[in-house]
Structure formats: structure tokens, C-alpha cells
Design a protein around this motif. Structure first.
Motif, PDB file in Angstrom:
ATOM      1  N   THR A   1      -4.476  -2.344   0.484  1.00  0.00           N
ATOM      2  CA  THR A   1      -3.116  -2.585  -0.027  1.00  0.00           C
ATOM      3  C   THR A   1      -2.086  -1.735   0.688  1.00  0.00           C
ATOM      4  OG1 THR A   1      -4.101  -3.037  -2.202  1.00  0.00           O
ATOM      5  CG2 THR A   1      -1.709  -2.714  -2.109  1.00  0.00           C
TER       6      THR A   1
ATOM      7  N   GLN B   1       1.653  -2.511  -6.406  1.00  0.00           N
ATOM      8  CA  GLN B   1       0.648  -3.467  -5.943  1.00  0.00           C
ATOM      9  C   GLN B   1      -0.752  -2.900  -6.108  1.00  0.00           C
ATOM     10  OE1 GLN B   1       1.613  -4.505  -1.910  1.00  0.00           O
ATOM     11  NE2 GLN B   1       3.586  -5.407  -2.436  1.00  0.00           N
TER      12      GLN B   1
ATOM     13  N   ALA C   1      -3.663  -4.538  -8.367  1.00  0.00           N
ATOM     14  CA  ALA C   1      -4.929  -4.888  -7.721  1.00  0.00           C
ATOM     15  C   ALA C   1      -6.104  -4.168  -8.382  1.00  0.00           C
ATOM     16  CB  ALA C   1      -4.863  -4.539  -6.235  1.00  0.00           C
TER      17      ALA C   1
END
Length: 502
Positions: free
Chosen positions: A439, A487, A491
Motif C-alpha cells: 500500500t 488505505q 486494507a
């Protein structure tokens, strides 16, 4: 006039995955070796096709375009945005729903598959083969030393060099061929990148030892990229580069310099395995191998670090060598491990068809040596395209001393993340590190575990990590870091099954 053989032969240049959506169709006489422009022009005029042939060609093309689309090969690995191409460019790795495509080959996925797009993007970069890259410089220095110090009887280099072998290997190559037991922790899915149960990205260059020995080589150097899931800090990266050496000896080669060597033997029957030798080796053979190995490697580190560098040997254990050692050098006031080595397991040589010989092997990390020799502070820099970094290693003589000048140190930003671990589901630190790498990419400098907590009443466990963000080439803003951090939080919940505490 174009000659048509067997009605007409077509060369198709396809720029779409689907034949019905083909956007470019070229007709070409496959036996005409002239450049395409010369095939089109003759005496300054475009060649003409006469009426009957034009009509037959029209009918042929109409049938072709109305026919069902041809089946696509490896369609499971080709996302809808990807197109077939004949432009000759290198195939890009693709992770599909049913298979993984790497270096032009497709491998079916299964429940063990854990390779990521981020990791596959590194396959084929081959930093150790890029001229004037710091890893290339270290490799060339080692290669030059072995070339000059160990010539064959004919004057050519005794050691051959192999630095372009594919990093995709079988599990048998990576583990079984090196006598690594099935239950050994080094096989764990959390520590390796598997394409499937039988195929993986190599975790060490030793995966090629047996095949090279089986090919008849008895003295070689091997360099390449290797892949391991690991922690995130300035000295660890999931892709790094190793270089190793192997040297085999016959009875004559090992004992030729020993008085009465003709009466000595490499092997003994009924021997016992001890901390000093394998059960099949004679004590004389092992002592000579050990002395030859240590003398060879001492000469190597003297070549790399300079005359008079202090060296010490530490006993250790590897599945594929016995006895085994780690070599440490005293550099800038500290003892630093630089390589591992040992006498090769005879069972390994027996399996490779070299049971009449004995040998030693060593392996070292190119990044570790480059960081020490050149003063490079962060392992991520090796993957940087920043010209301020790369130009410092661009000179003609690979042996020229280098003193790395640090780039401007951009300020770090750090955010913490804590979450409850999932119940009834496995979780390892490497799972989280891999998610952060995928990420945040190389924007992430370090991840450290700050706290472990277990609820006294429910027994639920939670972890808290600190993620340090620092770009190698520019200053990050808190806003862009916050977006990446969010993010990572999302995730972690969806992919690892954790419950956020933020």
C-alpha cells in the motif's frame, strides 16, 4: 504483383485481446525479406493488386472477420485492460484470478499463492547487472578478485560466473535439493513468496547449486535477486541480492600439496558425524577444506576492505553445509557479519552426480557489503532512480574508492495504527509488513511494533504499530500521508480480518 502462396499467407499485428476488435491488419508476403517500405513501393509507385485477386481477398477477409474469436492463451492471467502485442517488449507480470504470469510463463494459483503485484514489479530489474549501480560495483569487485587470484592451468579464470538465472524456481530447488527438512521454519508461507505449492520466487541463490554442479561445474560464482518477506526498516527489503561461490575438489586436487597425499583419502567408512565433520568425510579432508575455504575468504575481504582488516570466525549451522561458519570483520569499530560458509553436505553432491568430490560453499549479501563499503544509509536507495544517488557511482574503474555523499534528509512523518487481532485466524507480523509495503510502497521507511495488549476479561489481543513515512526524493505532506495511512487501515481490516482501534 504480389504472389499468393496457398491462397494467401497473412501476418496479423493484433493490438486488441479480442480478434473481433482487431484494430490493425497487415498483409505481408512472409518470404519477402525486404524492408516493409520497399515492399510497398516499387519504382516510386504503390504496388497494385489486380481485380480477381482483390475480389478473392475481400471474400477471405469477410470470412475471417465473421468467424468466431480464437481462444486466448492464459486468459486467466490477462486482465481486461491488458492487450496482446507483437511489439517484442518484455512481458509484464500479471496476477489473474486463476494464475500468475511471470517472465512470460503462467503458473496456476492455489491456496498457498501469496506473491503481490508490488513484488512482481521487481522481477527482472536485475540491479546487480546494471552498469555502475552500486550492487553491480560490488559484484564486479568480487568477480575481478576471483578472476585474477584463481586462474586455471590454461590461464583462463577458474571460476565461471552466472548472474542471469531466473528467480522463479521450484520448491524442490529452493528447499529439498538443499536438504532442508519439510518442517523447517524457513519454508513458512509467512517468510517466502509462493506462486503456488510447487513454485516460488527463490529465497536464496543456493537454489541453483545442485543444477550447476550437475551440469559439470566445479568452481563457480552465482549472483541474483532473492525474495523474502521481512520486517521494514533501513536495512531490510523484501528483494535483495546475493552472491555465492562453490569450489569442488578431487582427491588429487585437495591432497596434491600435502606430503604423502597419495596415501590419504577423501572419505572413510563407518565414520561418525561430529561437530567437526560429516560421517563420510575423513578428518584430513575436512581440515584441508576448512583451511582452503577460510584462506580464500580472508583474501576476498582483504581485497574488499583493505589490508589488515581483523577477521573472526563464528561456528553456526546451515542445513546444506557442515561444519558451518559465519565470517565477521572489524569495521569502523564494530564486528560485522559479512557471509556464511561451510563444507558442502556430501549428500547434496551425491544427488548432483559429484559424489567422488568434496567441496565448500559461501554466500554473502551484496546490499550489506555495499552499505558498509560505500556508507549508504538506507536500503531503499538501491531502488531509487534519483540521479543524485546514481551519478556518485558512475566511473570507469569499478575498483575506484567511493564515499557516498548523503542526499538531503527529508523530514519523517509518523502515524500509529492499532487493531484487535482476528479470532480463529492466523496472523503474523510479516503479513502486516507485506500489506504496508504493497500500500505505502517505498514511501514507508520503517514499521515498528510499539505495544502488545491482551484484554484481561475477554482475552482478545491487540497490536499497535508505528509507521514512519519518509520519501527518498521529496518532502511528504501530512495530507498525502494521511490518505495512504487510511488505505492501510482499510486494507488491514478487509485483507487481514483485524478490527481497528482508531
Amino acid at each position: 504483383m504480389l504472389r499468393l502462396r496457398c491462397f494467401m499467407k497473412l501476418h496479423l499485428s493484433v493490438t486488441s485481446c479480442c480478434p473481433r476488435r482487431c484494430t490493425s491488419l497487415r498483409l505481408q508476403d512472409p518470404y519477402d525479406a525486404r524492408p516493409r517500405r520497399q515492399q510497398r513501393l516499387h519504382g516510386g509507385q504503390r504496388q497494385k493488386i489486380d481485380g480477381p485477386i482483390r475480389m478473392r481477398l475481400s471474400i477471405f477477409l469477410r470470412c475471417l472477420l465473421q468467424s468466431p474469436p480464437l481462444p486466448r492463451r492464459h486468459c486467466c492471467c490477462l486482465p481486461s485492460r491488458r492487450c496482446l502485442s507483437t511489439d517484442g517488449s518484455a512481458p509484464q507480470p500479471v496476477i489473474g484470478q486463476d494464475c500468475v504470469e511471470v517472465l512470460g510463463h503462467a503458473y496456476p494459483r492455489d491456496d498457498i499463492t501469496n506473491v503481490t503485484p508490488k513484488i512482481l514489479s521487481k522481477v527482472g530489474r536485475n540491479l546487480h547487472n546494471q552498469s555502475h549501480h552500486p550492487l553491480w560495483l560490488v559484484k564486479e569487485r568480487i568477480k575481478a578478485h576471483f578472476y585474477s587470484a584463481y586462474p586455471s592451468r590454461g590461464g583462463t579464470p577458474l571460476f565461471s560466473v552466472h548472474d542471469n538465472l531466473s528467480p522463479v524456481v521450484s520448491v524442490q530447488q529452493n528447499f529439498d535439493s538443499l536438504l532442508i527438512p519439510p518442517d523447517h521454519p524457513s519454508r513458512n508461507r509467512g517468510d517466502n513468496y509462493y506462486l503456488n505449492r510447487t513454485t516460488m520466487l527463490r529465497a536464496h541463490t543456493s537454489a541453483h547449486q545442485v543444477e550447476l554442479v550437475r551440469s559439470g561445474l566445479d568452481a563457480f560464482l552465482l549472483a541474483g535477486d532473492v525474495y523474502r518477506r521481512d520486517q521494514i526498516d533501513s536495512t531490510h527489503y523484501p528483494v535483495f541480492h546475493q552472491m555465492e561461490g562453490v569450489r569442488l575438489f578431487s582427491k588429487h586436487e585437495l591432497f596434491s600439496g600435502v606430503q604423502g597425499g597419495g596415501e590419504l583419502s577423501l572419505f572413510e567408512g563407518g565414520g561418525r558425524r561430529s561437530e567437526n565433520k560429516q560421517e563420510v568425510h575423513s578428518l584430513e579432508a575436512v581440515k584441508l577444506l576448512e583451511a582452503e575455504l577460510k584462506r580464500t575468504l580472508t583474501r576476498l575481504v582483504t581485497h574488499l576492505f583493505g589490508e589488515g582488516v581483523p577477521v573472526r570466525w563464528v561456528d553456526c549451522s546451515f542445513p546444506f553445509t557442515h561444519p558451518s561458519y559465519e565470517m565477521e570483520v572489524r569495521f569502523h569499530g564494530d564486528w560485522m557479519e559479512v557471509l556464511g560458509c561451510g563444507v558442502m553436505e556430501q549428500r547434496l553432491l551425491d544427488a548432483a552426480g559429484a559424489g567422488h568430490q568434496v567441496g565448500w560453499a559461501f554466500g554473502l549479501g551484496l546490499e550489506r557489503l555495499a552499505m558498509v563499503l560505500f556508507g549508504i544509509p538506507d536500503i531503499r536507495l538501491f531502488w531509487s532512480g534519483d540521479p543524485r544517488f546514481l551519478k556518485q557511482f558512475r566511473f570507469q574503474d569499478p575498483q575506484q574508492p567511493v564515499c557516498f555523499q548523503p542526499l538531503s534528509k527529508y523530514p519523517p512523518l509518523h502515524n500509529d495504527i492499532s487493531f484487535w487481532l482476528p479470532e480463529g485466524r492466523s496472523f503474523t507480523d510479516n503479513d502486516f509488513y507485506e500489506l504496508v509495503r504493497c500500500t505505502g510502497g517505498d514511501m514507508v521507511e520503517e514499521v515498528t511494533l510499539l505495544d502488545r495488549f491482551q484484554h484481561p476479561r475477554t482475552g482478545r489481543r491487540s497490536l499497535c504499530y508505528r509507521i514512519v513515512y519518509r520519501h527518498m526524493e521529496r518532502t511528504l505532506t501530512q495530507q498525502e500521508v494521511r490518505l495512504v495511512h487510511q488505505q492501510i487501515q482499510r486494507a488491514a481490516e478487509t485483507e487481514l480480518g483485524v478490527q481497528g482501534r482508531y
